[in-house]
Structures are given as C-alpha cells and as structure tokens.
Design a protein around this motif. Structure first.
Motif, PDB file in Angstrom:
ATOM      1  N   ALA A 129       0.819  -1.201   0.000  1.00 13.67           N
ATOM      2  CA  ALA A 129       0.000   0.000   0.000  1.00 13.67           C
ATOM      3  C   ALA A 129       0.857   1.256   0.000  1.00 13.67           C
ATOM      4  O   ALA A 129       0.504   2.263  -0.618  1.00 13.67           O
ATOM      5  CB  ALA A 129      -0.933  -0.011   1.199  1.00 13.67           C
ATOM      6  N   GLN A 130       1.995   1.194   0.673  1.00 17.47           N
ATOM      7  CA  GLN A 130       2.892   2.333   0.745  1.00 17.47           C
ATOM      8  C   GLN A 130       3.252   2.835  -0.662  1.00 17.47           C
ATOM      9  O   GLN A 130       3.129   4.011  -0.968  1.00 17.47           O
ATOM     10  CB  GLN A 130       4.144   1.887   1.507  1.00 17.47           C
ATOM     11  N   GLY A 131       3.680   1.920  -1.488  1.00 15.07           N
ATOM     12  CA  GLY A 131       4.066   2.291  -2.847  1.00 15.07           C
ATOM     13  C   GLY A 131       2.868   2.669  -3.702  1.00 15.07           C
ATOM     14  O   GLY A 131       2.931   3.611  -4.504  1.00 15.07           O
ATOM     15  N   GLN A 132       1.777   1.957  -3.537  1.00 17.79           N
ATOM     16  CA  GLN A 132       0.586   2.255  -4.324  1.00 17.79           C
ATOM     17  C   GLN A 132       0.030   3.620  -3.945  1.00 17.79           C
ATOM     18  O   GLN A 132      -0.513   4.347  -4.778  1.00 17.79           O
ATOM     19  CB  GLN A 132      -0.466   1.162  -4.105  1.00 17.79           C
ATOM     20  N   LEU A 133       0.193   3.955  -2.674  1.00 21.26           N
ATOM     21  CA  LEU A 133      -0.257   5.265  -2.222  1.00 21.26           C
ATOM     22  C   LEU A 133       0.557   6.378  -2.890  1.00 21.26           C
ATOM     23  O   LEU A 133       0.015   7.387  -3.358  1.00 21.26           O
ATOM     24  CB  LEU A 133      -0.123   5.318  -0.706  1.00 21.26           C
ATOM     25  N   ILE A 134       1.861   6.148  -2.967  1.00 25.46           N
ATOM     26  CA  ILE A 134       2.710   7.137  -3.644  1.00 25.46           C
ATOM     27  C   ILE A 134       2.299   7.262  -5.105  1.00 25.46           C
ATOM     28  O   ILE A 134       2.143   8.366  -5.635  1.00 25.46           O
ATOM     29  CB  ILE A 134       4.201   6.728  -3.518  1.00 25.46           C
ATOM     30  N   ALA A 135       2.070   6.088  -5.727  1.00 32.26           N
ATOM     31  CA  ALA A 135       1.650   6.116  -7.128  1.00 32.26           C
ATOM     32  C   ALA A 135       0.333   6.867  -7.267  1.00 32.26           C
ATOM     33  O   ALA A 135       0.148   7.663  -8.203  1.00 32.26           O
ATOM     34  CB  ALA A 135       1.498   4.680  -7.652  1.00 32.26           C
ATOM     35  N   GLY A 136      -0.584   6.653  -6.329  1.00 32.99           N
ATOM     36  CA  GLY A 136      -1.869   7.336  -6.380  1.00 32.99           C
ATOM     37  C   GLY A 136      -1.723   8.835  -6.234  1.00 32.99           C
ATOM     38  O   GLY A 136      -2.416   9.603  -6.921  1.00 32.99           O
ATOM     39  N   SER A 137      -0.815   9.266  -5.367  1.00 33.06           N
ATOM     40  CA  SER A 137      -0.641  10.704  -5.199  1.00 33.06           C
ATOM     41  C   SER A 137      -0.038  11.303  -6.471  1.00 33.06           C
ATOM     42  O   SER A 137      -0.394  12.416  -6.874  1.00 33.06           O
ATOM     43  CB  SER A 137       0.239  10.997  -3.986  1.00 33.06           C
ATOM     44  N   LEU A 138       0.854  10.542  -7.123  1.00 33.11           N
ATOM     45  CA  LEU A 138       1.391  11.016  -8.411  1.00 33.11           C
ATOM     46  C   LEU A 138       0.269  11.098  -9.439  1.00 33.11           C
ATOM     47  O   LEU A 138       0.239  12.048 -10.243  1.00 33.11           O
ATOM     48  CB  LEU A 138       2.476  10.054  -8.909  1.00 33.11           C
ATOM     49  N   GLY A 139      -0.636  10.138  -9.399  1.00 33.59           N
ATOM     50  CA  GLY A 139      -1.776  10.157 -10.314  1.00 33.59           C
ATOM     51  C   GLY A 139      -2.605  11.403 -10.109  1.00 33.59           C
ATOM     52  O   GLY A 139      -3.010  12.074 -11.069  1.00 33.59           O
ATOM     53  N   ALA A 140      -2.857  11.739  -8.836  1.00 33.36           N
ATOM     54  CA  ALA A 140      -3.653  12.933  -8.549  1.00 33.36           C
ATOM     55  C   ALA A 140      -2.940  14.184  -9.049  1.00 33.36           C
ATOM     56  O   ALA A 140      -3.567  15.098  -9.611  1.00 33.36           O
ATOM     57  CB  ALA A 140      -3.908  13.017  -7.043  1.00 33.36           C
ATOM     58  N   LEU A 141      -1.625  14.211  -8.869  1.00 35.88           N
ATOM     59  CA  LEU A 141      -0.848  15.382  -9.321  1.00 35.88           C
ATOM     60  C   LEU A 141      -0.903  15.510 -10.839  1.00 35.88           C
ATOM     61  O   LEU A 141      -1.147  16.594 -11.384  1.00 35.88           O
ATOM     62  CB  LEU A 141       0.600  15.239  -8.853  1.00 35.88           C
ATOM     63  N   CYS A 142      -0.684  14.392 -11.536  1.00 40.08           N
ATOM     64  CA  CYS A 142      -0.745  14.415 -13.002  1.00 40.08           C
ATOM     65  C   CYS A 142      -2.121  14.893 -13.461  1.00 40.08           C
ATOM     66  O   CYS A 142      -2.236  15.753 -14.344  1.00 40.08           O
ATOM     67  CB  CYS A 142      -0.486  13.037 -13.580  1.00 40.08           C
ATOM     68  N   ALA A 143      -3.169  14.341 -12.839  1.00 41.92           N
ATOM     69  CA  ALA A 143      -4.526  14.739 -13.210  1.00 41.92           C
ATOM     70  C   ALA A 143      -4.689  16.234 -12.992  1.00 41.92           C
ATOM     71  O   ALA A 143      -5.293  16.935 -13.811  1.00 41.92           O
ATOM     72  CB  ALA A 143      -5.543  13.954 -12.382  1.00 41.92           C
ATOM     73  N   GLY A 144      -4.130  16.724 -11.896  1.00 46.13           N
ATOM     74  CA  GLY A 144      -4.234  18.149 -11.607  1.00 46.13           C
ATOM     75  C   GLY A 144      -3.598  18.987 -12.694  1.00 46.13           C
ATOM     76  O   GLY A 144      -4.186  19.974 -13.155  1.00 46.13           O
ATOM     77  N   PHE A 145      -2.409  18.588 -13.155  1.00 44.70           N
ATOM     78  CA  PHE A 145      -1.730  19.367 -14.200  1.00 44.70           C
ATOM     79  C   PHE A 145      -2.519  19.324 -15.491  1.00 44.70           C
ATOM     80  O   PHE A 145      -2.671  20.329 -16.175  1.00 44.70           O
ATOM     81  CB  PHE A 145      -0.312  18.830 -14.430  1.00 44.70           C
ATOM     82  N   VAL A 146      -3.052  18.139 -15.824  1.00 46.99           N
ATOM     83  CA  VAL A 146      -3.797  18.013 -17.075  1.00 46.99           C
ATOM     84  C   VAL A 146      -5.108  18.785 -16.996  1.00 46.99           C
ATOM     85  O   VAL A 146      -5.536  19.414 -17.960  1.00 46.99           O
ATOM     86  CB  VAL A 146      -4.060  16.526 -17.388  1.00 46.99           C
ATOM     87  N   LEU A 147      -5.759  18.739 -15.818  1.00 48.58           N
ATOM     88  CA  LEU A 147      -7.112  19.273 -15.685  1.00 48.58           C
ATOM     89  C   LEU A 147      -7.111  20.651 -15.012  1.00 48.58           C
ATOM     90  O   LEU A 147      -8.086  21.047 -14.391  1.00 48.58           O
ATOM     91  CB  LEU A 147      -7.986  18.305 -14.868  1.00 48.58           C
ATOM     92  N   ARG A 148      -6.016  21.382 -15.190  1.00 50.79           N
ATOM     93  CA  ARG A 148      -5.870  22.661 -14.495  1.00 50.79           C
ATOM     94  C   ARG A 148      -7.064  23.589 -14.750  1.00 50.79           C
ATOM     95  O   ARG A 148      -7.567  24.228 -13.840  1.00 50.79           O
ATOM     96  CB  ARG A 148      -4.572  23.332 -14.955  1.00 50.79           C
ATOM     97  N   ASP A 149      -7.524  23.622 -16.024  1.00 51.56           N
ATOM     98  CA  ASP A 149      -8.538  24.615 -16.381  1.00 51.56           C
ATOM     99  C   ASP A 149      -9.923  24.001 -16.508  1.00 51.56           C
ATOM    100  O   ASP A 149     -10.850  24.619 -17.001  1.00 51.56           O
ATOM    101  CB  ASP A 149      -8.145  25.302 -17.697  1.00 51.56           C
ATOM    102  N   VAL A 150     -10.059  22.764 -16.084  1.00 49.16           N
ATOM    103  CA  VAL A 150     -11.366  22.099 -16.157  1.00 49.16           C
ATOM    104  C   VAL A 150     -12.119  22.448 -14.874  1.00 49.16           C
ATOM    105  O   VAL A 150     -11.501  22.575 -13.819  1.00 49.16           O
ATOM    106  CB  VAL A 150     -11.158  20.576 -16.289  1.00 49.16           C
ATOM    107  N   PRO A 151     -13.451  22.584 -14.948  1.00 45.22           N
ATOM    108  CA  PRO A 151     -14.207  22.898 -13.726  1.00 45.22           C
ATOM    109  C   PRO A 151     -14.015  21.824 -12.661  1.00 45.22           C
ATOM    110  O   PRO A 151     -13.859  20.635 -12.968  1.00 45.22           O
ATOM    111  CB  PRO A 151     -15.658  22.934 -14.200  1.00 45.22           C
ATOM    112  N   ALA A 152     -14.021  22.261 -11.412  1.00 44.71           N
ATOM    113  CA  ALA A 152     -13.730  21.351 -10.307  1.00 44.71           C
ATOM    114  C   ALA A 152     -14.692  20.173 -10.269  1.00 44.71           C
ATOM    115  O   ALA A 152     -14.312  19.060  -9.913  1.00 44.71           O
ATOM    116  CB  ALA A 152     -13.789  22.111  -8.976  1.00 44.71           C
ATOM    117  N   GLY A 153     -15.950  20.404 -10.636  1.00 50.74           N
ATOM    118  CA  GLY A 153     -16.932  19.323 -10.598  1.00 50.74           C
ATOM    119  C   GLY A 153     -16.523  18.140 -11.456  1.00 50.74           C
ATOM    120  O   GLY A 153     -16.840  16.991 -11.166  1.00 50.74           O
ATOM    121  N   VAL A 154     -15.801  18.405 -12.526  1.00 53.15           N
ATOM    122  CA  VAL A 154     -15.314  17.324 -13.390  1.00 53.15           C
ATOM    123  C   VAL A 154     -13.923  16.892 -12.959  1.00 53.15           C
ATOM    124  O   VAL A 154     -13.610  15.693 -12.881  1.00 53.15           O
ATOM    125  CB  VAL A 154     -15.294  17.798 -14.862  1.00 53.15           C
ATOM    126  N   ALA A 155     -13.082  17.861 -12.666  1.00 54.44           N
ATOM    127  CA  ALA A 155     -11.676  17.567 -12.400  1.00 54.44           C
ATOM    128  C   ALA A 155     -11.499  16.764 -11.125  1.00 54.44           C
ATOM    129  O   ALA A 155     -10.688  15.820 -11.087  1.00 54.44           O
ATOM    130  CB  ALA A 155     -10.884  18.876 -12.309  1.00 54.44           C
TER     131      ALA A 155
END
Lengths: 398, 551
Positions: A107-133
C-alpha cells in the motif's frame, strides 16, 4: 467400522470426545474479543506509564496530552479524522485482500503512485471545472495505484511469486521514483526542500471545517466503508472470502482462484491509490517525499485490528488516527521525544492486537466459559449447552 | 472387532524358522504390545520379534496397526502396555530421539529430510547425541561441511548408491531422497531400520534398487522391519512375515519362502461379510457417469493409467484399493477438479473434464476424504450450506446475499440432514466430525445429485453418523443418481456398493459384482497379484459360506 454381531462389547456412540459442542456463538466471540482488548490496553497503558515515569515524564499528563491532542478541540478532532481517513481507505483494500487470503504490504508504494496520479490529473485538468476535475483526479489516483500493483498481482496469480516480497520491493521503487521526481522534473523551482508545485485549485479538496485540516475527502471514506459493507454481504464478496478461507473448497466449487488473487490485489491497489489522492489533493495539496508517511503499513494494521470488517476498520482507523494526532500533540506540549511517543503509541496498539493471539484468545475463552458456567450464564448459552449435552447422549449404534 | 472370528489361527500357518536363541540375542523383541487411540484399539497384545540379520515384513490392511507398531519400535509412540527389548537390553524409549540414540531408524513415507538443505547438511543437522555425551555443552557444534560431505561420499560408495552430497534435497528424485535418508540413518548409527511403505511411490526399477539395497544392508548385519502390502516384492525381499489385522497378529513370523502368498493376501483382508446390511434393491437406469481412458501423471504415487468407469443411474460402484493407488486422483478427475492428461469425463453426455464449474452445473456432488477440503471451518453453518448456490434466486438479489433467507434455508437443511445442533450461526469448525460430514453431505446432496463421488464417506464416524451417511448414499442412488464410493475400507464398500472396481498402481486391475467379492480375490488383486479364479475351487464366496453369527 462395521459392527460384528456376537461381539461381547456393545458398540456405543463412538465419538465421546467430539460430541461436545464448543459454544462458539458470535455473541461469545464478540464479548471475549472486547474483554481481551480492554484488559490488554489497560496493561499496555500501565507498561507505558512505567516507561514514561522511568524517563522522567509524568505519565498522567502525557496520557492527558494524547487525549487533548486527539479529541480536545475541533482542530484536534479534525487532525484525528484527517489522519484516520487514508488509514481506513488503505485498510479496506488490505481487508478485501486479507479476506481472500492475500497479504499485500504494497500500500505504501501504491499510495505514492496514487498521489502522483492525482498530481498528473491536476496538471492536465488545471482549467477544467472542479466538478469534473475532482472525481477524475480521484479516478487517476486509483488507476495509478492499480498499475503499481499490477506486476506483483500478475506474478502472484500466474507464477505464484510471493506477493509480500514483490509488493514490498515495489514500495522501494515507488519511493525512489518519487524522490527522483521531486528532486528533478516535478520540483518546485524556488523551493529548498524537495516538493512539487501545489496542486491546481480545480482538483483540491476544500476544507470541511474552518481552521482545521479536515478536508472534504473524508466524506469519501464514509462512502467507501458503506461500499465495503455491501461487499461483505455480496455474493462476489462471499466467493472471495470462501477462497481465502478454503482455497481447495473454492476450487471444487468452480471458483476461479487466479482471478480472485489478481482482482483482490488490484482492488487493494486502487484503494491505496485513493488514499494517495486523499493525501495529495486533500491534506497536503502538494507532493512531499514523505507523503506516504507510514500510512501503507498502518493501513494493514488497521485492517487486522478491525478484524477485516467495515465498522471494525472504521474504529481501528479512528484509534490509530487519534493516537498519531495525540502523539504529536504530546511531543509538542510535553516535550516528550518522538521516539518515546512512538513507543507509547505502539504499546497501545499492541494492547488492542493481543485479542488476535490465538493462545490468549483460548485462555480467555476458557476463563469466560468457566465464569459463565458458574454464573449460570446467559440464557442462550444455557440453551446451547443443553443441546450439546443432548446430542452427546444421542441414539447409539446397532 | 471381535477376535474370535479370525478365520485362521496363528498356528495354521507354518511358523518358519523359530528358536530365536540359536543366532544369539534378538535384534528386537516386543511382547504383549498394546496401544489404544481413544476407543480404537490400534494394537492389541501384539508379539513381534526381529532377528539379527533378517528382513521381517509387516503386512496388513490400512489401519491394521503396522504404522503404530513401527512408531512404538521407533519411540515416536509409547505403548500402553507390553515389554520391549532391543538387542537383548530392556528398551523403553520415551520419544523418537531415544529411539535414534539407541540405534533405531524409522524411514517413513513422508521423508524427514529438511528441504532447502543439501544431503551433507542434512546429515549434520539433527545427528543424535551419542549415549554418554548428553551433557550440556556451552558451545554450539560447528558444522564442518567437508567432513560431512566426505561422510556422505564414503557411505554412498560403501552402499553403492549415487547419493550426491552437495545437492539440495528438493532437487533429487524421490527414490534418491529415500536412499539419502537411509544413508543418513546409518551415518547416525542405526542398528535397526524400519522402512514404512518404502516402495509405495517408486517405479519398478527404483523398487528393484531398493530391494538390492535392503538385501545388502541385511547381509552386512542391519536387520530391517519392512512394512508393505505389496506381496510380490516381499517374496523377493523378506525372510519372515507377520500379518496384522485390526491390531492383532494373524500370523506371526511366517517363513516367506515357504508361505502361500495368496493365503497371506486373504489373511490380510480377513472375512468380508455381506449379510449385515439391508441394501435397498436398486434398478440401474440409463448411463449417467462415463469416464474413459483416464491418464494422469502424479507427482507422488502412481497417478492414473487408462482408467475407465461407467456408472448408471441408481448404481453404487465401489472403488477399492490400498490408499495411494490413484483413488485421490480418480475422485479429483471424476468431479472435474483435476484435469487428466488424457481421457474424458461425461455426465449425462455432457463433457465436464477438468472443469469443476461444469461438473457442478451437471450435478456432481463430492464428499472428499479430507474433510478439511470440503468445509470452510471458520464460516457459519449457514454460509457453508449456501456455498453451491450463493447467487441463486431466493438467497440473493442484485448480487447481495439475503441473510434471513440463507438462515432459514440453513436451518431447514441442517434439520433434514440431522446436523446437530442445527444452528445456522454456529461455526462449522465447532461441530463434531460426524456432524461436519453430515453438514458437507447436506450441502452437496441438497438437490439430488446426478453423480455422487464419496471418498471414505463414513471414515472415522461413530456408528450412528456412519449409518446416516450410508443412508444418504443409498438415497442418492435411489433417486436416480450414479454413486461412486472410493474407499480403502473394504467394509464400507461391502456395505454400500453393488459393483466393485479395484485400483492398484493407478490401474483398474479387477472388476466384479459385489456377490463375487471374496477375501481371496480382493486380497490378491489389491496386493498386486494376478487373480486366477481356479485357485478358489472349493472355497465359497464370503458372506454366503460361513457368515459370522447374526443377532
């Protein structure tokens, strides 16, 4: 064994020794478990008090600080809940795997991977409305967590490679990858310590209560616990549990073991990834090298302490969260070193864990039974005991 | 069982070269050895001796008491009563290490080499302390690998074995591992060897090598107690032979050279009586279970070799054989759990080979011999009873289990199958053995199975529970099911089956109707001898000739 006529000795009911019924009702199990836990925690607190006193601290004010720091005010409660949230999410994933007979400590590693996923999504979805992003970031976190467990899961399901070892190694990969990214490509340019840019507002979870760190992601935990409750009562969950309890029986009933191993690991990975999303998008709102803290491991502790059951996990997560929040408070206000605080926390957890030691449970069961017999016992126990006595004298052989 | 009904008294057989005194002291002597397990008398006042320089075979059916006796000689078990002498000295081992220290080595079917270590490491690990050096030492023994390796190589050369000293034992073939264990026993100072079913998992060539090794050891002065039920091999190997049945000596120390092996085989089996059971008359219907040309290579044991079986509706077929001759594999293949290397299994014309799900869909029910494989001990009765139909209509909706319906169903079913107590919320593991078996039967036979495969279904049950399970088997057949009883217990088969199939070495070596079942015939085919009906002239079939007294 056939009965031969002319045999002088009458053949009675053979199994004297196995006729007696062990009164193993759910009620008895629950009360015994609770009783052991309480006794053991009191014992652990006493032991902790000795250690604290021995190092020149006042045990009472130290324990008081733990309580104040975990439930003393709204901020403390917010800390407790914010710490409990990812623990419960990881715990649910670990529990689903545990129930299926798979022990993952990745879980430790998967958690890190998940946080990276959230960060990547954030960069991609910077200008998308929060309800979708926002939901997309959560999905990204879960997906990254699943990807991180995919190789160990495939190895376990198809080549029987020990999942404990492989997931542990993948934790190292994840940690090293995160450290590299935060010192390199993802590093915030002007920062001295390695950390990422803040996540864009579109994917950040807002605070639930002002001036606490309690974020909206905690609500997701409530949903997940409910879903896990449904899982334990679903036909699919039943098959997973049956496989974990007796793989040979499951096989003979046509339940596909490989798929269960694979899926339970993927589910646990997804949930650990979600916990990473909670950390990144909720609590910290950017990535640090130690974003995972020890949530992955304590999530497994939570799953086991909670008996791999929904409400048990919720309770265990709150306990661990409160201990961590209170332990920090104790360090800050009482000047107790972090290491000593960790020891006290660990002792209390150990106290709760003692109920799962089979020998101790057996001793407690005997004690409870003798007490219950002398007291004449609760009505239901009396009933079962009568039935046991009746079946022992059942009709004989020939 | 009563001792009075023994068909042959010990004196009926030639007693071989007696007078143990002539060659000096006996290597081993046990007098009046008894041992009970609960209500079962595993050994009942058994006398057994082993002369120096001989191979004494101990034969008998499963459960005859051979292994119990072996364990008592080795020190693993203690006798309840009786006296033991080892090389003339009083001998009362309290545990296995006492036995090894006194020079008794017990090589069991499950070898006791430590996996992951080499043969040389195994020889060093667990070496018994020599008598007199039992004093506590403050320093640990240092492992001297070159010395241990040299020891293995020297012994291997002496015994003409190719046991490599430096190979991890897991990588060695079973036969070599067995040789390694014998070699290690000798290195540890064994003066007496007990080999327990040593050939059961060996091929013919490996068995030859084993026999050669045993004869060499004997000639060099190590007496051997050799436990087996394979008579042809004993004829080549053993000097004397003792038959045990139900914990008693049937014939003691017979000279093998002078013995009639067929008679021995018959003595092993004892009397089979067919008169005791009221068997419902069942009319066989259409073909339901059809298995043809089954081949299966097994890691241990013989697997299956060209086994075919056809069972019709209402028929109960017994598959008998000494344990480990392919029964387990056959049960697995018939129920789709094991995929055979070749061959087909059809139920009502539908192929189910190698697919448990298809077999269940076609209506297969299985009572496995190992009850731990058939129940989820930590699940409740209700959860166990629903296992086959967890997603079916009244018990689940939209993928969610409906607990009330499951509990109602469980209570009704448990009462119908007389599971006690019929409490749906109870842990299955807390039930007694008999009730666990009934619980399993309830789950498997709730809806009349098309095919019921029951392996040792009444094994270890008290008479009441055993009768209940037998009745269920009759009921399954009566309702048109094809029933296969796989068992090493001949009484069990005699009580249930109409037809008998004998498995030996993974092959079907004989088939006959139950009326033709005689001890002589069964004993011969199960022990691997060819059956020649002409040898039975003048002998009446068991059950019709001289049945035991009936009440």
């Amino acid at each position: 064994m056939s009965t031969t006529a002319g045999d002088a000795t009458p053949v009675g009911p053979g199994g004297d020794n196995d006729g007696a019924l062990r009164a193993d009702t759910a009620f008895e199990r629950a009360t015994i478990g609770l009783g052991i836990s309480l006794l053991a925690v009191v014992g652990a607190l006493a032991l902790g008090a000795i250690i604290l006193a021995g190092s020149g601290q006042n045990p009472l004010t130290a324990y008081g600080a733990i309580i104040v720091g975990s439930f003393g005010d709204w901020f403390a409660i917010g800390e407790t809940l914010a710490r409990a949230a990812p623990l419960a999410v990881v715990g649910i994933g670990a529990a689903i795997a545990l129930r299926a007979g798979v022990i993952t400590i990745g879980a430790q590693g998967q958690l890190i991977a998940g946080s990276l996923g959230a960060l990547c999504a954030g960069f991609v979805l910077r200008d998308v409305p929060a309800g979708v992003a926002l939901p997309l970031a959560a999905v990204a976190g879960a997906l990254f967590g699943m990807v991180w467990v995919l190789i160990p899961a495939l190895l376990r399901a198809h080549l029987n490679v020990n999942e404990i070892l492989s997931t542990l190694l993948f934790n190292e990969f994840a940690f090293l990858l995160l450290a590299y990214l935060l010192n390199g490509p993802l590093k915030e340019p002007r920062a001295i310590t390695p950390k990422s840019e803040p996540l864009p507002d579109s994917v950040v979870l807002g605070d639930l209560v002002a001036s606490t760190r309690l974020h909206a992601g905690v609500l997701a935990v409530v949903v997940l616990v409910a879903l896990f409750g449904l899982w334990t009562r679903s036909t699919m969950g039943y098959r997973y549990d049956l496989f974990g309890e007796n793989p040979r029986l499951a096989h003979s009933l046509g339940i596909p073991g490989r798929r269960i191993i694979l899926n339970s690991l993927l589910i646990s990975g997804a949930l650990a990834g979600l916990a990473g999303w909670l950390q990144a998008a909720g609590l910290l709102q950017r990535l640090f090298v130690d974003i995972a803290e020890e949530i992955g491991f304590f999530g497994l502790v939570v799953a086991m302490l909670g008996g791999a059951r929904p409400l048990g996990i919720l309770a265990a997560a709150l306990l661990v969260g409160a201990l961590q929040a209170g332990g920090l408070h104790m360090q800050a206000t009482e000047g107790i070193p972090a290491s000593l605080s960790d020891v006290i926390q660990a002792l209390i957890l150990l106290g709760f864990a003692v109920r799962y030691a089979p020998q101790i449970a057996a001793i407690a069961r005997r004690a409870v039974r003798s007490i219950s017999e002398t007291l004449g016992a609760v009505a239901s126990w009396g009933r079962t005991a009568n039935r046991a006595a009746g079946s022992g004298k059942g009709p004989g052989g020939s | 069982m009563s001792g009075q009904s023994d068909p042959a008294s010990p004196t009926e057989m030639a007693t071989g070269r007696s007078n143990p005194g002539e060659g000096g002291t006996l290597a081993f002597e046990g007098l009046g050895v008894s041992r009970a397990f609960g209500a079962t008398q595993a050994l009942d006042s058994v006398d057994f001796d082993l002369r120096p320089g001989e191979i004494h075979a101990l034969v008998g059916e499963n459960g005859a008491g051979k292994s119990t006796l072996a364990k008592i000689v080795a020190g693993t078990l203690r006798a309840d009563s009786g006296t033991l002498r080892l090389f003339g000295e009083p001998y009362s081992p309290r545990r296995r290490s006492d036995g090894s220290a006194a020079g008794v080595a017990h090589v069991r079917q499950q070898l006791s080499l430590v996996r992951g270590l080499t043969v040389a490491q195994n020889i060093e690990l667990g070496r018994p302390r020599r008598a007199g050096t039992t004093a506590w030492r403050p320093w640990p023994r240092v492992f001297n690998s070159s010395e241990a390796r040299a020891e293995v190589e020297r012994l291997a050369a002496e015994l003409d074995l190719s046991v490599p000293a430096d190979r991890i034992v897991d990588d060695l073939p079973l036969a070599v591992r067995q040789q390694a264990e014998i070699l290690i026993s000798l290195a540890w100072g064994a003066r007496l060897l007990i080999l327990d079913e040593p050939s059961s998992a060996l091929g013919p060539l490996e068995t030859e090598a084993l026999i050669t090794l045993c004869l060499r050891l004997r000639d060099e002065g190590t007496p051997i107690i050799y436990i087996s039920h394979r008579l042809p091999e004993l004829a080549e190997l053993a000097d004397r032979l003792t038959v045990l049945r139900q914990g008693r000596v049937v014939t003691a120390g017979t000279d093998v050279a002078a013995a009639d092996l067929r008679r021995i085989a018959e003595l092993m089996i004892g009397d089979i009586s067919l008169l005791e059971v009221e068997r419902p008359t069942l009319e066989p219907g259409e073909l339901r279970l059809e298995a043809g040309g089954l081949h299966l290579a097994a890691e241990h044991g013989p697997g299956l070799r060209d086994v075919s079986l056809r069972v019709r509706a209402g028929e109960i077929v017994g598959v008998v054989g000494v344990a480990g001759n392919g029964q387990e594999e056959l049960a697995g293949v018939l129920t789709g759990q094991l995929r055979p290397d070749a061959g087909v299994v059809r139920i009502d014309g539908i192929e189910v080979t190698g697919s448990p799900a298809a077999a269940i869909g076609a209506g297969v029910a299985l009572l496995p011999e190992d009850r731990t494989a058939g129940l989820a001990a930590d699940f409740t009765l209700a959860e166990n009873l629903i296992a086959r139909r967890v997603a079916d209509a009244p018990f689940a909706r939209l993928g969610v289990r409906l607990r009330a319906a499951v509990r109602r169903h469980a209570r009704a079913l448990a009462e119908r199958f007389d599971v006690r107590p019929p409490e749906p919320g109870l842990r299955a593991g807390s039930l007694s053995g008999g009730n666990q078996q009934k619980l399993m039967a309830a789950r498997e036979m709730e809806r009349n199975p098309a095919v019921l495969v029951a392996a040792g279904p009444t094994k270890g049950l008290d008479p009441h529970a055993g009768r209940a399970i037998r009745d269920r088997c009759f009921e399954a057949a009566g309702l048109g099911g094809a029933v296969v009883i796989i068992s090493a217990d001949l009484d069990e088969v005699a009580e249930l089956a109409q037809r008998v199939v004998v498995l030996s070495g993974g092959r079907v070596t004989d088939r006959f109707d139950i009326e033709e079942m005689t001890s002589a015939r069964l004993g011969a085919v199960m022990a691997g001898l060819a059956w020649d009906p002409s040898s039975e002239v003048g002998r009446s079939p068991a059950g019709s000739g001289a049945p035991r007294a009936t009440p």
